[in-house]
Design a protein around this motif. Structure first.
Motif, short mmCIF file in Angstrom:
data_model
loop_
_atom_site.label_atom_id
_atom_site.label_comp_id
_atom_site.label_asym_id
_atom_site.label_seq_id
_atom_site.Cartn_x
_atom_site.Cartn_y
_atom_site.Cartn_z
N VAL A 134 0.85 -1.33 0.02
CA VAL A 134 0.18 -0.06 0.00
C VAL A 134 0.91 1.39 0.03
O VAL A 134 0.72 2.23 -0.68
CB VAL A 134 -0.96 0.22 1.29
N SER A 135 1.80 1.19 0.71
CA SER A 135 2.69 2.45 0.99
C SER A 135 3.74 2.54 -0.26
O SER A 135 4.12 3.63 -0.49
CB SER A 135 3.50 2.39 2.10
N ALA A 136 3.71 1.62 -1.17
CA ALA A 136 4.51 1.64 -2.22
C ALA A 136 5.91 2.14 -2.16
O ALA A 136 6.41 2.95 -2.95
CB ALA A 136 3.97 2.18 -3.42
N GLY A 137 6.71 1.71 -1.01
CA GLY A 137 7.87 1.86 -0.70
C GLY A 137 8.02 3.24 -0.26
O GLY A 137 9.29 3.85 0.20
N THR A 138 7.17 4.11 0.26
CA THR A 138 7.18 5.41 0.95
C THR A 138 6.97 4.91 2.42
O THR A 138 6.58 4.04 2.71
CB THR A 138 6.11 6.26 0.37
N LYS B 233 1.11 9.98 0.66
CA LYS B 233 -0.37 9.45 0.92
C LYS B 233 -0.96 9.59 -0.47
O LYS B 233 -1.82 8.44 -0.68
CB LYS B 233 -0.94 10.31 2.06
N GLU B 234 -0.90 10.61 -1.25
CA GLU B 234 -1.55 10.75 -2.50
C GLU B 234 -1.08 9.57 -3.54
O GLU B 234 -1.92 8.91 -3.97
CB GLU B 234 -1.20 12.03 -3.08
N PHE B 235 0.07 9.21 -3.34
CA PHE B 235 0.70 8.19 -4.03
C PHE B 235 0.21 6.86 -3.80
O PHE B 235 -0.47 6.17 -4.55
CB PHE B 235 2.24 8.12 -4.03
N ALA B 236 -0.05 6.71 -2.57
CA ALA B 236 -0.63 5.52 -1.92
C ALA B 236 -2.25 5.33 -2.44
O ALA B 236 -2.74 4.28 -2.73
CB ALA B 236 -0.48 5.18 -0.50
N MET B 237 -2.76 6.35 -2.24
CA MET B 237 -4.39 6.59 -2.42
C MET B 237 -4.46 6.22 -4.04
O MET B 237 -5.51 5.86 -4.44
CB MET B 237 -4.72 7.87 -1.92
N LEU C 116 -7.87 3.93 6.38
CA LEU C 116 -6.78 3.89 7.33
C LEU C 116 -5.52 4.85 6.84
O LEU C 116 -4.85 5.86 7.42
CB LEU C 116 -6.13 2.39 7.42
N VAL C 117 -5.32 4.78 5.52
CA VAL C 117 -4.25 5.74 4.87
C VAL C 117 -4.59 7.29 5.06
O VAL C 117 -4.01 7.99 5.52
CB VAL C 117 -3.88 5.38 3.34
#
Length: 113
Positions: A43-47, A55-59, A104-105
């Motif tokens: 979900v966090s994709a490496g961040t 957060k926007e990248f994960a969303m 949650l994110v």
């Protein structure tokens, strides 16, 4: 004592109440199993989700996952095909869990604490 919507639902619609509760428990177990398999990084994709950009990248990633599931559901309905690899219930479960993960994110709770 003030009645809650849940307590009224339990009395007026016991089958729906019990069935919803059972589905929630099954959803949570599925989420837990998949989370233990995938970990935080899917979900966090490496961040580290420490700023709005991360957060926007994960969303955005979650949006793509949800979009895939909704398009699968749409395709099943429009083509009247039978599911080949997963049941339609599997699709509903994935949509539900991705929605919860997105919450949650969004609320900064997707972290290992």
């Amino acid at each position: 004592m003030k009645k809650t919507a849940k307590s009224i639902l339990k009395i007026e619609y016991p089958l729906i109440y019990e069935s919803y509760e059972k589905i929630m428990d099954e959803q949570f177990e599925l989420f837990a199993k998949k989370h233990l398999d995938y970990g935080m990084g899917n979900v966090s994709a490496g961040t580290q989700l420490v700023n709005e950009e991360e957060k926007e990248f994960a969303m955005t990633g979650l949006w793509y996952r949800l979009s895939d599931k909704i398009n699968r559901w749409k395709n099943i309905i429009l083509t009247d095909r039978k599911c080949q690899n997963e049941t339609i219930i599997d699709t509903f479960q994935d949509i539900t869990n991705y929605g919860i993960i997105a919450q949650l994110v969004e609320t900064n709770k997707w972290k290992a604490e």
